[in-house]
Enzyme design. Structure first.
Site, PDB file in Angstrom:
ATOM      1  CB  SER A  28      -8.819   0.883   5.322  1.00  0.00           C
ATOM      2  OG  SER A  28      -9.508   2.099   5.179  1.00  0.00           O
ATOM      3  CE  LYS A  61      -3.984   2.052   2.459  1.00  0.00           C
ATOM      4  NZ  LYS A  61      -4.963   1.896   3.562  1.00  0.00           N
ATOM      5  CB  SER A  91      -8.369   3.880   2.638  1.00  0.00           C
ATOM      6  OG  SER A  91      -7.533   3.234   3.578  1.00  0.00           O
TER       7      SER A  91
HETATM    8  N1  GLN Z   1     -13.595   4.554   5.953  1.00  0.00           N
HETATM    9  C1  GLN Z   1     -12.969   5.040   7.150  1.00  0.00           C
HETATM   10  C2  GLN Z   1     -12.504   6.451   6.949  1.00  0.00           C
HETATM   11  O1  GLN Z   1     -12.765   6.990   5.927  1.00  0.00           O
HETATM   12  C3  GLN Z   1     -11.821   4.141   7.545  1.00  0.00           C
HETATM   13  C4  GLN Z   1     -10.657   4.291   6.675  1.00  0.00           C
HETATM   14  C5  GLN Z   1      -9.489   3.469   7.136  1.00  0.00           C
HETATM   15  O2  GLN Z   1      -9.657   2.450   7.793  1.00  0.00           O
HETATM   16  N2  GLN Z   1      -8.291   3.929   6.799  1.00  0.00           N
HETATM   17  O3  GLN Z   1     -11.894   7.033   7.783  1.00  0.00           O
END
Ligand code: GLN
Length: 486
Positions: free
Chosen positions: A177, A78, A153
């Protein structure tokens, strides 16, 4: 081909037996990336020369008879991780031209194991999002249906694993995410206990929630990756001092008599009925394997999203203050004075979702509102943790959906942040509590994958992986991969 479903262990065996070299394996995946990345947009950067050089070094290790289980195996990383000499954009214009000058601990550990970095994957900007549509580098497509989002994400890693552009990938999970994209793209993902995997060199979003973990075909592959990724790191003050575990050796335990807690709050309104049906039949399968089902309650779960959207933005507003155009990253072209430079740099360098979080975070931390919002949220955060503590007095593992729906259409929730935030309704409370949790493939509805979530007590990763593995010994949902990526 069958090659695409080989476990990491089988790939390792193939390398050891010289059925193929790491350079061949790396070329094979680089070719796949070249063929399919234009449609998926899963990778932000690939660097053939760098990857092949790493593969060559791995081949030498293998020739010398010194391989470890991941030696020579390509892993997609990532783009939130710093890997020396590689871009680390975090999905943002702010870091578009940033080349990492050092390795994150996670990267260092993969390198030490002889794994090959096959490329840096696309992601929501600064890991803020659930659909990969906030990336400055464009949206990622879901390999199961290119009109749908892969989740976020970690959407680039998700698409890469689902389309088999890499045998495995890393992700990070601040509120879901790893698990939500695993559910929407049909593979296995694990968010470890907070502190188990070092955050050093992982670009910070919300430091008390961020945790890196594996995204792979199977629980067994996740176990192998966890063997590499975990371990105390004195460069991360929240890294736990704990003996390293061998997750591979704990995969074949019996699950007879396993007590599975089913939180009634995870099966209430908002859950897509076809997702519910598949999750229930997966739980039924566990029952057939000898597990016992216990009804439990997580009474504060409905507060998890509001609490998260106070705490995560608060921490983000602080973490992202470092992007000032002075030391590294984007700097605006024309400006009058220092303040003007700061303003324009941040105005031009950050996308809308990131700006929204910085505004919310700054607001809830401000003198007049700190007690009403931030402090209050911290108190409810503790209540949410206590719900789990109480639940684990009655059961060994908690099961439910990973996400409320299957993959949704690109653009559908993009302009509606609250609808987007609901994607994490079943995942966020575990981040707030710091608990480990997995998502494993549990079937398909309308040709779209659905994930089953497994939540464990602190440091129960070995147990979770074993529970997931025993399901995967009896099902082949995890071996299904998206069509059209041959
Ligand atoms: N969807 C959540 C956010 O937008 C979690 C994102 C994540 O786990 N990085 O913050």
């Amino acid at each position: 081909s069958n090659m695409l479903n080989l476990s990491l262990q089988s790939l390792s065996l193939g390398l050891e037996k010289k059925t193929f070299s790491s350079q061949e394996l790396t070329k094979f995946y680089l070719e796949r990336i070249k063929r399919h990345n234009t449609s998926l947009n899963a990778f932000i950067s690939i660097d053939e020369d760098k990857s092949l050089l790493m593969a060559k070094k791995s081949d030498e290790l293998i020739a010398e008879g010194r391989p470890s289980p991941l030696t020579g195996i390509p892993i997609a990383q990532k783009d939130i991780f710093c890997a020396q000499g590689w871009p680390a954009t975090c999905g943002s214009k702010m870091l578009e031209n940033f080349i990492a000058p050092y390795d994150a601990t996670v990267i260092e550990k993969f390198n030490a194991a002889g794994a090959v970095n096959i490329g840096k994957t696309n992601m929501d900007e600064f890991a803020m999002g659930s659909s990969n549509e906030t990336s400055y580098f464009g949206p990622v497509k879901n390999p199961w249906n290119l009109e749908l989002v892969p989740g976020g994400s970690s959407g680039g890693s998700a698409a890469a694993v689902a389309a088999r552009l890499a045998p495995a990938a890393t992700g990070t999970d601040t509120g879901g995410s790893i698990r939500q994209p695993a559910s929407l793209c049909g593979f296995t993902g694990l968010k470890p206990t907070y502190g188990l995997v070092s955050r050093y060199g992982m670009i910070a979003f919300a430091s008390s929630l961020d945790q890196a973990g594996p995204m792979a075909i199977s629980a067994e592959d996740c176990a192998l990756m966890m063997n590499v990724m975990t371990g105390h790191d004195k460069r991360d003050s929240t890294s736990v001092e704990r003996d390293k575990e061998d997750y591979m050796s704990q995969l074949n335990g019996s699950i007879k008599g396993l007590k599975i807690g089913i939180p009634k709050e995870f099966f209430s309104q908002g859950l897509d009925p076809s997702v519910q049906t598949l999750v229930e039949s997966a739980i039924e399968q566990y029952k057939n394997l000898g597990a016992e089902i216990i009804e439990i309650s997580l009474p504060n779960n409905h507060l998890a999203i509001p609490v998260y959207y106070v705490i995560a933005p608060a921490e983000a507003s602080s973490n992202l203050s470092r992007y000032d155009g002075v030391r590294y990253g984007y700097r605006t072209k024309e400006y009058d004075d220092l303040m003007d430079m700061y303003f324009k740099t941040r105005q031009e360098g950050f996308g809308n979702e990131v700006k929204r979080r910085i505004l919310i975070g700054t607001y809830v931390l401000s003198a007049g509102y700190y007690d009403a919002y931030y402090l209050k949220a911290q108190k409810i955060r503790r209540l949410i943790s206590e719900d789990f503590t109480n639940a684990f007095k009655k059961c060994d593992v908690i099961m439910g959906p990973s996400a409320p729906s299957v993959a949704f259409k690109a653009g559908e929730k993009k302009e509606d942040p609250l609808a987007m935030y609901m994607q994490d309704i079943y995942t966020i409370s575990t981040n707030l509590a710091g608990l480990p949790a997995m998502s494993i493939p549990a079937g398909f509805t309308n040709n779209l994958p659905v994930g089953l979530q497994l939540i464990g007590n602190y440091f129960s990763e070995a147990k979770l992986l074993n529970i997931a593995h025993s399901y995967q010994q009896h099902t082949d949902w995890h071996l299904q991969s998206a069509k059209g990526f041959d």
